[in-house]
Design a protein around this motif. Sequence first.
Motif, short mmCIF file in Angstrom:
data_model
loop_
_atom_site.label_atom_id
_atom_site.label_comp_id
_atom_site.label_asym_id
_atom_site.label_seq_id
_atom_site.Cartn_x
_atom_site.Cartn_y
_atom_site.Cartn_z
N ILE A 30 42.60 16.42 11.59
CA ILE A 30 44.01 16.30 11.97
C ILE A 30 44.07 15.77 13.41
O ILE A 30 43.32 16.24 14.27
CB ILE A 30 44.73 17.66 11.88
CG1 ILE A 30 44.58 18.28 10.50
CG2 ILE A 30 46.21 17.52 12.27
CD1 ILE A 30 45.24 17.52 9.39
N GLY A 31 44.96 14.83 13.67
CA GLY A 31 45.10 14.28 15.03
C GLY A 31 46.29 13.35 15.11
O GLY A 31 47.19 13.41 14.27
N HIS A 32 46.31 12.49 16.11
CA HIS A 32 47.39 11.51 16.32
C HIS A 32 48.75 12.20 16.30
O HIS A 32 49.63 11.88 15.51
CB HIS A 32 47.35 10.39 15.27
CG HIS A 32 46.05 9.68 15.19
ND1 HIS A 32 45.61 8.80 16.13
CD2 HIS A 32 45.06 9.76 14.27
CE1 HIS A 32 44.43 8.35 15.80
NE2 HIS A 32 44.06 8.92 14.68
N TYR A 33 48.93 13.18 17.18
CA TYR A 33 50.17 13.96 17.22
C TYR A 33 51.33 13.13 17.75
O TYR A 33 51.19 12.39 18.72
CB TYR A 33 49.97 15.20 18.10
CG TYR A 33 48.89 16.11 17.59
CD1 TYR A 33 49.12 16.95 16.50
CD2 TYR A 33 47.62 16.10 18.16
CE1 TYR A 33 48.12 17.77 16.01
CE2 TYR A 33 46.62 16.93 17.68
CZ TYR A 33 46.87 17.75 16.61
OH TYR A 33 45.88 18.56 16.13
N GLU A 34 52.49 13.25 17.09
CA GLU A 34 53.72 12.60 17.52
C GLU A 34 54.76 13.68 17.82
O GLU A 34 55.14 14.45 16.93
CB GLU A 34 54.27 11.69 16.42
CG GLU A 34 53.41 10.50 16.10
CD GLU A 34 54.04 9.61 15.03
OE1 GLU A 34 55.22 9.83 14.66
OE2 GLU A 34 53.34 8.70 14.57
N LEU A 35 55.21 13.73 19.07
CA LEU A 35 56.22 14.70 19.46
C LEU A 35 57.55 14.32 18.82
O LEU A 35 58.03 13.20 18.98
CB LEU A 35 56.36 14.75 20.98
CG LEU A 35 57.38 15.74 21.52
CD1 LEU A 35 56.99 17.17 21.18
CD2 LEU A 35 57.52 15.56 23.03
N VAL A 36 58.14 15.27 18.08
CA VAL A 36 59.45 15.05 17.45
C VAL A 36 60.55 15.59 18.35
O VAL A 36 61.56 14.91 18.58
CB VAL A 36 59.50 15.73 16.06
CG1 VAL A 36 60.88 15.64 15.45
CG2 VAL A 36 58.45 15.14 15.14
N SER A 37 60.35 16.81 18.89
CA SER A 37 61.37 17.39 19.76
C SER A 37 60.80 18.57 20.55
O SER A 37 59.79 19.16 20.17
CB SER A 37 62.58 17.87 18.94
OG SER A 37 62.21 18.97 18.12
N VAL A 38 61.50 18.89 21.66
CA VAL A 38 61.24 20.10 22.44
C VAL A 38 62.60 20.74 22.66
O VAL A 38 63.51 20.10 23.20
CB VAL A 38 60.56 19.80 23.80
CG1 VAL A 38 60.39 21.08 24.60
CG2 VAL A 38 59.23 19.09 23.61
N LYS A 39 62.74 21.98 22.22
CA LYS A 39 64.02 22.68 22.34
C LYS A 39 63.80 24.03 22.99
O LYS A 39 62.84 24.74 22.69
CB LYS A 39 64.65 22.90 20.95
CG LYS A 39 65.01 21.61 20.25
CD LYS A 39 65.61 21.88 18.89
CE LYS A 39 65.91 20.57 18.18
NZ LYS A 39 66.35 20.78 16.81
N ALA A 40 64.73 24.41 23.88
CA ALA A 40 64.67 25.72 24.52
C ALA A 40 64.87 26.80 23.47
O ALA A 40 65.73 26.69 22.60
CB ALA A 40 65.75 25.82 25.60
N ALA A 41 64.05 27.83 23.55
CA ALA A 41 64.15 28.95 22.59
C ALA A 41 64.76 30.16 23.30
O ALA A 41 65.95 30.39 23.22
CB ALA A 41 62.78 29.27 22.01
N ARG A 42 63.95 30.91 24.03
CA ARG A 42 64.43 32.09 24.77
C ARG A 42 63.37 32.49 25.79
O ARG A 42 62.20 32.17 25.65
CB ARG A 42 64.71 33.25 23.82
CG ARG A 42 63.49 33.65 23.02
CD ARG A 42 63.74 34.82 22.07
NE ARG A 42 62.64 34.99 21.17
CZ ARG A 42 61.44 35.45 21.50
NH1 ARG A 42 61.18 35.79 22.73
NH2 ARG A 42 60.48 35.58 20.60
#
Length: 135
Positions: A30-42
Amino acid sequence: MIGHSQTVWISLALLAVSSTVAAAQPSATIGHYELVSVKAARNGLFDHTYRASVTNDGPSLRDVSATLMSTSPDAIVKDGSLTFGDVAAGATILSQDSFTVQLRGRHAPSPTAFRWSIQATVANNPPFATAGPDQ
Protein backbone atom coordinates in the motif's frame (compact mmCIF):
# COMPACT_ATOMS: atom_id res chain seq x y z
CA MET A 1 -11.69 -45.04 -19.46
CA ILE A 2 -10.23 -43.77 -16.16
CA GLY A 3 -9.74 -46.38 -13.48
CA HIS A 4 -10.31 -45.86 -9.75
CA SER A 5 -6.58 -45.39 -8.97
CA GLN A 6 -6.23 -42.76 -11.73
CA THR A 7 -9.30 -40.87 -10.46
CA VAL A 8 -7.87 -40.78 -6.91
CA TRP A 9 -4.48 -39.55 -8.21
CA ILE A 10 -6.14 -36.76 -10.25
CA SER A 11 -8.27 -35.72 -7.25
CA LEU A 12 -5.21 -35.59 -4.97
CA ALA A 13 -3.27 -33.56 -7.55
CA LEU A 14 -6.11 -31.02 -7.79
CA LEU A 15 -6.33 -30.83 -3.98
CA ALA A 16 -2.58 -30.12 -3.77
CA VAL A 17 -2.86 -27.30 -6.33
CA SER A 18 -5.90 -25.80 -4.55
CA SER A 19 -4.12 -25.83 -1.19
CA THR A 20 -1.04 -24.12 -2.63
CA VAL A 21 -3.12 -21.32 -4.17
CA ALA A 22 -5.17 -20.78 -1.00
CA ALA A 23 -2.04 -20.64 1.16
CA ALA A 24 -0.19 -18.15 -1.06
CA GLN A 25 0.26 -14.70 0.48
CA PRO A 26 -0.44 -11.64 -1.65
CA SER A 27 2.72 -9.85 -2.76
CA ALA A 28 1.25 -6.36 -2.64
CA THR A 29 2.05 -3.06 -0.94
CA ILE A 30 0.00 0.00 0.00
CA GLY A 31 1.36 3.46 -0.87
CA HIS A 32 0.91 6.56 -3.05
CA TYR A 33 -1.29 8.31 -0.46
CA GLU A 34 -3.60 11.10 -1.67
CA LEU A 35 -4.90 13.52 0.94
CA VAL A 36 -8.67 13.94 0.57
CA SER A 37 -9.34 16.23 3.54
CA VAL A 38 -8.27 17.43 7.00
CA LYS A 39 -11.08 18.39 9.37
CA ALA A 40 -10.98 19.62 12.96
CA ALA A 41 -12.39 17.02 15.35
CA ARG A 42 -12.02 17.98 19.04
CA ASN A 43 -9.38 18.86 21.64
CA GLY A 44 -6.73 19.73 19.05
CA LEU A 45 -7.29 16.52 17.09
CA PHE A 46 -7.83 16.46 13.34
CA ASP A 47 -9.34 13.80 11.07
CA HIS A 48 -7.04 13.12 8.10
CA THR A 49 -8.77 11.32 5.22
CA TYR A 50 -6.70 9.66 2.47
CA ARG A 51 -7.00 7.40 -0.54
CA ALA A 52 -4.17 5.02 -1.32
CA SER A 53 -2.99 2.71 -4.07
CA VAL A 54 -2.04 -0.94 -3.98
CA THR A 55 0.86 -2.20 -6.08
CA ASN A 56 0.78 -5.90 -6.93
CA ASP A 57 4.23 -7.45 -7.41
CA GLY A 58 2.92 -11.01 -7.62
CA PRO A 59 0.31 -12.96 -9.57
CA SER A 60 -3.13 -11.49 -10.36
CA LEU A 61 -5.26 -10.99 -7.24
CA ARG A 62 -9.03 -10.96 -6.69
CA ASP A 63 -11.07 -9.05 -4.12
CA VAL A 64 -8.12 -7.07 -2.72
CA SER A 65 -8.80 -5.14 0.48
CA ALA A 66 -6.61 -3.73 3.24
CA THR A 67 -7.03 -2.97 6.93
CA LEU A 68 -5.03 -0.25 8.69
CA MET A 69 -3.78 -0.68 12.26
CA SER A 70 -2.13 1.98 14.42
CA THR A 71 1.25 1.32 16.06
CA SER A 72 1.20 4.63 17.96
CA PRO A 73 -1.00 5.83 20.83
CA ASP A 74 -1.00 9.28 19.17
CA ALA A 75 -2.65 7.99 15.99
CA ILE A 76 -6.23 6.72 16.10
CA VAL A 77 -7.68 4.77 13.17
CA LYS A 78 -11.30 5.89 12.71
CA ASP A 79 -11.98 4.11 9.41
CA GLY A 80 -9.14 1.84 8.38
CA SER A 81 -10.61 -0.24 5.57
CA LEU A 82 -9.78 0.09 1.88
CA THR A 83 -11.25 -1.80 -1.06
CA PHE A 84 -9.45 -2.25 -4.38
CA GLY A 85 -11.24 -5.05 -6.25
CA ASP A 86 -9.22 -7.18 -8.67
CA VAL A 87 -5.58 -6.22 -9.29
CA ALA A 88 -3.64 -7.65 -12.23
CA ALA A 89 -0.04 -8.80 -11.90
CA GLY A 90 2.29 -5.78 -11.96
CA ALA A 91 -0.57 -3.27 -11.68
CA THR A 92 -1.09 -0.32 -9.33
CA ILE A 93 -4.73 0.50 -8.52
CA LEU A 94 -6.23 3.45 -6.59
CA SER A 95 -8.59 2.50 -3.75
CA GLN A 96 -12.33 2.63 -4.33
CA ASP A 97 -12.82 4.34 -0.97
CA SER A 98 -10.82 6.23 1.68
CA PHE A 99 -9.44 5.74 5.18
CA THR A 100 -9.45 8.21 8.09
CA VAL A 101 -6.98 8.60 10.94
CA GLN A 102 -7.21 11.04 13.85
CA LEU A 103 -4.01 12.91 14.76
CA ARG A 104 -2.93 15.83 16.89
CA GLY A 105 -2.48 18.81 14.54
CA ARG A 106 -2.70 19.14 10.78
CA HIS A 107 0.63 17.47 9.97
CA ALA A 108 0.88 14.29 7.91
CA PRO A 109 1.18 11.12 9.99
CA SER A 110 4.50 9.35 10.38
CA PRO A 111 4.74 6.28 8.11
CA THR A 112 5.88 4.24 11.13
CA ALA A 113 2.64 5.01 13.01
CA PHE A 114 0.63 2.55 10.93
CA ARG A 115 0.72 -1.00 9.57
CA TRP A 116 -1.39 -2.47 6.75
CA SER A 117 -2.83 -5.97 6.56
CA ILE A 118 -3.72 -6.93 2.98
CA GLN A 119 -6.37 -9.53 2.18
CA ALA A 120 -6.70 -11.06 -1.30
CA THR A 121 -7.28 -14.26 -3.20
CA VAL A 122 -4.84 -15.36 -5.87
CA ALA A 123 -6.73 -15.27 -9.18
CA ASN A 124 -7.51 -18.58 -10.79
CA ASN A 125 -5.75 -18.32 -14.14
CA PRO A 126 -6.93 -20.64 -16.92
CA PRO A 127 -4.87 -23.82 -17.26
CA PHE A 128 -2.31 -24.13 -20.01
CA ALA A 129 -1.79 -27.47 -21.71
CA THR A 130 -0.16 -28.77 -24.85
CA ALA A 131 -2.20 -31.53 -26.45
CA GLY A 132 0.81 -33.13 -28.15
CA PRO A 133 0.90 -34.82 -31.52
CA ASP A 134 -2.10 -36.63 -33.00
CA GLN A 135 -2.24 -40.31 -32.07
